[in-house]
Design a protein around this motif. Sequence first.
Motif: not given
Length: 112
Positions: A31-33, A37-42, A44-53
């Motif tokens: 849940d927290d994780r 990710h949805k907020d773009g702070i999951g 560095y790599f995930a936020s750089k590529y907007r990985l939210k799904r």
Amino acid sequence: MPKRAYHNYWVYIVNNKPRGVLYTGFTGGIDDRMEKHKDGIGSYFASKYRLKRLVYFEEYQYVEDAIKREKQIKNWRRQWKINLIEESNPNWDDLWKNLDSESSSEQQTKPE
């Protein structure tokens, strides 16, 4: 603080679009994780590529098993990861929407 008898650990894959960039991660609190990710702070790599799904996840009781599985998946070829996702999620749906609504409805139906 008392020890819990059962813990939940998760190995998961997030992406930005079907067959897009993939990120494999591990967490002790999905849940927290996913909120991060949805907020773009999951990460560095995930936020750089907007990985939210959230397109794939597995649940484990023991942290060692989850870490071992995460490392295994991270070492796989890209096509193997795609095959893994498409076995259970052929449309590349965002599974977090389903999990989020399930947890919300469970909280609403619990007596206080």
